[in-house]
Design an enzyme around this catalytic site. Structure first.
Site, PDB file in Angstrom:
ATOM      1  N   HIS A  68      -0.352 -52.164   6.039  1.00 28.50           N
ATOM      2  CA  HIS A  68      -1.648 -52.776   5.745  1.00 28.50           C
ATOM      3  C   HIS A  68      -2.435 -52.910   7.046  1.00 28.50           C
ATOM      4  O   HIS A  68      -3.047 -53.957   7.288  1.00 28.50           O
ATOM      5  CB  HIS A  68      -1.453 -54.142   5.079  1.00 28.50           C
ATOM      6  CG  HIS A  68      -0.957 -54.068   3.682  1.00 28.50           C
ATOM      7  ND1 HIS A  68      -1.594 -54.675   2.622  1.00 28.50           N
ATOM      8  CD2 HIS A  68       0.103 -53.432   3.137  1.00 28.50           C
ATOM      9  CE1 HIS A  68      -0.927 -54.435   1.511  1.00 28.50           C
ATOM     10  NE2 HIS A  68       0.116 -53.692   1.788  1.00 28.50           N
ATOM     11  N   HIS A  79       4.073 -46.787   4.947  1.00 27.42           N
ATOM     12  CA  HIS A  79       3.005 -47.576   4.331  1.00 27.42           C
ATOM     13  C   HIS A  79       2.796 -48.826   5.166  1.00 27.42           C
ATOM     14  O   HIS A  79       3.760 -49.504   5.526  1.00 27.42           O
ATOM     15  CB  HIS A  79       3.376 -47.964   2.901  1.00 27.42           C
ATOM     16  CG  HIS A  79       2.397 -48.913   2.272  1.00 27.42           C
ATOM     17  ND1 HIS A  79       1.037 -48.704   2.266  1.00 27.42           N
ATOM     18  CD2 HIS A  79       2.585 -50.099   1.621  1.00 27.42           C
ATOM     19  CE1 HIS A  79       0.433 -49.702   1.647  1.00 27.42           C
ATOM     20  NE2 HIS A  79       1.339 -50.552   1.249  1.00 27.42           N
ATOM     21  N   ASP A 108      -7.148 -33.822  16.560  1.00 23.30           N
ATOM     22  CA  ASP A 108      -5.843 -33.480  17.134  1.00 23.30           C
ATOM     23  C   ASP A 108      -4.704 -33.720  16.148  1.00 23.30           C
ATOM     24  O   ASP A 108      -3.633 -33.119  16.279  1.00 23.30           O
ATOM     25  CB  ASP A 108      -5.587 -34.312  18.398  1.00 23.30           C
ATOM     26  CG  ASP A 108      -6.396 -33.810  19.582  1.00 23.30           C
ATOM     27  OD1 ASP A 108      -6.597 -32.597  19.695  1.00 23.30           O
ATOM     28  OD2 ASP A 108      -6.814 -34.648  20.407  1.00 23.30           O
ATOM     29  N   TYR A 126      -0.268 -26.816  23.671  1.00 23.73           N
ATOM     30  CA  TYR A 126      -0.090 -28.156  24.239  1.00 23.73           C
ATOM     31  C   TYR A 126       1.330 -28.394  24.710  1.00 23.73           C
ATOM     32  O   TYR A 126       2.268 -27.818  24.173  1.00 23.73           O
ATOM     33  CB  TYR A 126      -0.364 -29.207  23.183  1.00 23.73           C
ATOM     34  CG  TYR A 126      -1.722 -29.802  23.292  1.00 23.73           C
ATOM     35  CD1 TYR A 126      -2.034 -30.711  24.287  1.00 23.73           C
ATOM     36  CD2 TYR A 126      -2.704 -29.425  22.393  1.00 23.73           C
ATOM     37  CE1 TYR A 126      -3.292 -31.251  24.375  1.00 23.73           C
ATOM     38  CE2 TYR A 126      -3.969 -29.964  22.468  1.00 23.73           C
ATOM     39  CZ  TYR A 126      -4.261 -30.877  23.470  1.00 23.73           C
ATOM     40  OH  TYR A 126      -5.510 -31.398  23.551  1.00 23.73           O
ATOM     41  N   HIS A 157      -6.551 -50.734  -1.527  1.00 23.46           N
ATOM     42  CA  HIS A 157      -5.193 -51.096  -1.154  1.00 23.46           C
ATOM     43  C   HIS A 157      -4.928 -50.851   0.342  1.00 23.46           C
ATOM     44  O   HIS A 157      -5.003 -51.789   1.135  1.00 23.46           O
ATOM     45  CB  HIS A 157      -4.236 -50.313  -2.044  1.00 23.46           C
ATOM     46  CG  HIS A 157      -2.790 -50.614  -1.846  1.00 23.46           C
ATOM     47  ND1 HIS A 157      -2.324 -51.879  -1.605  1.00 23.46           N
ATOM     48  CD2 HIS A 157      -1.689 -49.804  -1.868  1.00 23.46           C
ATOM     49  CE1 HIS A 157      -1.009 -51.847  -1.485  1.00 23.46           C
ATOM     50  NE2 HIS A 157      -0.596 -50.610  -1.630  1.00 23.46           N
TER      51      HIS A 157
END
Lengths: 243, 243, 243, 243
Positions: C97, C95, C120, C229, C171
């Site tokens: 900001h 998490h 991608d 890849y 948020h």
């Protein structure tokens, strides 16, 4: 005289360029000793890489006059004096020309509470105080800069402890806090949310102001008696950081 | 020959990448010795990390011809010559392709005086000079680049000492000042206020030009006989920094 | 206890400031040990430059209670608990900001799949989950933050492994992945594509969502049985990097 | 085998993160030896801080097959092969996901020639090539990525030496040049002018494309027989830098 406070104010000033809040010397921080009735402020126009703690200037809170110091204090000193005298619980003040906050100030727009980053620090919109009139500018520019901020908080019923910053229209941001360091923290948060709000406002012009209950949740989980952030036992203590 | 001035111009050139005003070698600074009728300018196309003070080229102010130097001078040399001869009080000139100023130049828009950061350095809008015509480009591109700037200041009645910068439409910014170092400072302020103005103009298209009395206050507290910024005893001295 | 996982989670947390995803301490990473039924998470409000691997807090996956650690866990711990229990194949959660993702979250807008950088990593739009209601906020804010993400993925039929991130409206962003390190990688990609999408949306409001076949091509050449890849022999392995 | 070219291609690859053009490993550079019919390219998915000159992969220009190298070549190798075979005078190719160029590619918009920074390097608009169709993607994605670029240059009559870059719609930028190093330079200029054009387009939607005579002046004072930039005696040489 006030050597500890000088050191604290000096260090807070030095954080402004570190946090990307100033170009050249466009910023100043002060800190107050309420018991002694004195505050300490950066000298005027001294480059940050030459600044020393001993350069800090001591000012009388009652009349704004210099009490100690070889250098001229910041030319914004009358603004600091006014704010300390009308916001009696603040311990430090910051003024910068940080570019995102200036962009809103020039637009005469509040920085609206549109996300929880904002709500963690500012319990509502950060207001754009009225630009000064011709008479106010000519009579006492720097003092009236403080006055328009205080007037705006009073007229709009904003709690200066819960919203520790303001824009002065056409000019730029001021922030404050219980200490000089917290005032610098608030200056940085203001710049971050100004940038975010700018982009949100370009993405949509729908009303995206936070509802009061979300403002309450985020602000009050960090501030006041029921805060539950961080590591302090005393829940009511304010924490500089959030996770 | 002019070793001190070469050093000064060299150092001013090196500040351009430090201040984030140039990519690669896209910028040049010059400085003039009015008594000797000579000026010193960066050589053409030399990367900053290879540049030395001794690489600086000495140019005759009267005819723009190279007087000393093993390297070709900046290809913008005729612009510098023209500006020195028509703005007789300036001591240094800067040209960059700084991106915010270029964005306004490409839009053919002035950088309007919309906040006090602007007013502290520029006493009014920074004008976008007319783009050159086909004839002007083909006849003498670099010389006419100087000419369009001077013409714009004359036609619009702008004082080049009070507004020490211009955009050339479709091209980019030029700035100047009493010294090369001050010209670099002005180049940086221009870039900062261009960025701020851009964002203000996206936030609102209401008229947010500063009123004259606020321009007066901020410009004149820093410049001229009644200035009260900084630490100098002589109030009339110009200060590079503001707090 | 879980020393290797603590080290891994510590290192993933330290990458957040390195990648420019956090200011101050505004972010947290956790990593899970599914066999032991425990996960490890950053403590609440500790500055990154003071953080140590031994500060990491161990939490019980079943009930979200702290099992080991002297410090309080992140106040977002109930969100992590909810996500681990409802997204059974993820190994790490992040998490932040980060400002571009926050700008979209505040606008309540998905981050649309508009370029191959997006495809991608994210096999479709990154959804903006509904903002929490007053009741949800007051009852269990952090737990319901996880719940609104899971509800959004279920209602819109999004595969949480193929789209390893979400915004919570008003948020900010959450991301996840098979490991804490991959979750951090996904957090950075989200921030990059949010910035790109913002600019694309300002350039044109024409529909520029990728067609399904281009999403398929880019996502599937990097993920799943036919990926081709990178350097691994086992084509089905996921690669952190792309060229 | 081709050790000098490997070193040159390796160094050009390393400049991509230095110039801020790539996050993670999202970019690749190649360089060709036309006489030997071979080219050298970055391996797939190797992080820049682990990359070595000896990791470079040698590819046959005629059929795109690997000739030497322990690692898989970039998955974009078929695009490079196609471009080398259809643009016979280029010596190096760069692909990045630089964010400003990607934003235009996602919008399917050309990067228009709106300022002289552009004209110094690109002799006209940098075109956005058509996005690939479902059939083209499924048949040979990477090869057809080269094909859509070449087709666009042919259909619009653009000289690939004078406009050494293209966008692939919905994907991102490719650039090229006489050497790998020049191709990297062109990639950076493209990113700079994309950013500037974006801002100019937000300031005004008036037509601000450069007139042909200004394009001619800036492009031709740097390129071709009458160039007069920089320090080289041979005026016709191309210079990497401009002042």
């Amino acid at each position: 005289m006030l050597e500890d406070l000088k050191q604290e104010v000096y260090e807070a000033n030095m954080r402004l360029p570190e946090l990307g809040l100033v170009s050249f010397t466009w910023g100043n921080v002060s800190g107050v000793d309420r018991e002694k009735g004195l505050y300490v402020i950066k000298p005027s126009g001294v480059p940050y890489d030459e600044l020393k703690a001993s350069d800090m200037v001591v000012v009388n809170l009652a009349d704004g006059k210099v009490v100690e110091g070889d250098l001229n204090p910041s030319s914004d000193t009358p603004t600091h004096t006014y704010l300390y005298n009308h916001f009696p619980k603040i311990g430090g003040i910051v003024h910068t020309h940080s570019p995102w906050a200036v962009s809103f100030a020039a637009a005469k727009m509040d920085i609206p509470a549109m996300n929880t980053t904002h709500a963690d620090t500012f319990y509502g919109d950060v207001p754009a105080a009225d630009a000064l009139t011709k008479e106010e500018i000519e009579a006492d520019y720097e003092g009236n800069t403080g006055k328009t901020i205080v007037k705006t908080f009073n007229e709009r019923g904003i709690d200066y402890e819960a919203v520790p910053a303001a824009l002065v229209s056409q000019h730029g941001p001021f922030s404050w806090g219980p200490t000089p360091d917290k005032a610098v923290y608030n200056a940085k948060v203001l710049e971050v949310v100004a940038e975010e709000d700018y982009h949100t406002l370009q993405l949509t012009r729908a009303n995206r102001e936070l509802p009061q209950y979300l403002l309450d949740k985020h602000y009050l989980r960090k501030h006041g008696a029921n805060a539950y952030y961080g590591q302090n036992n005393a829940k009511s203590k304010e924490h500089a950081a959030r996770e």
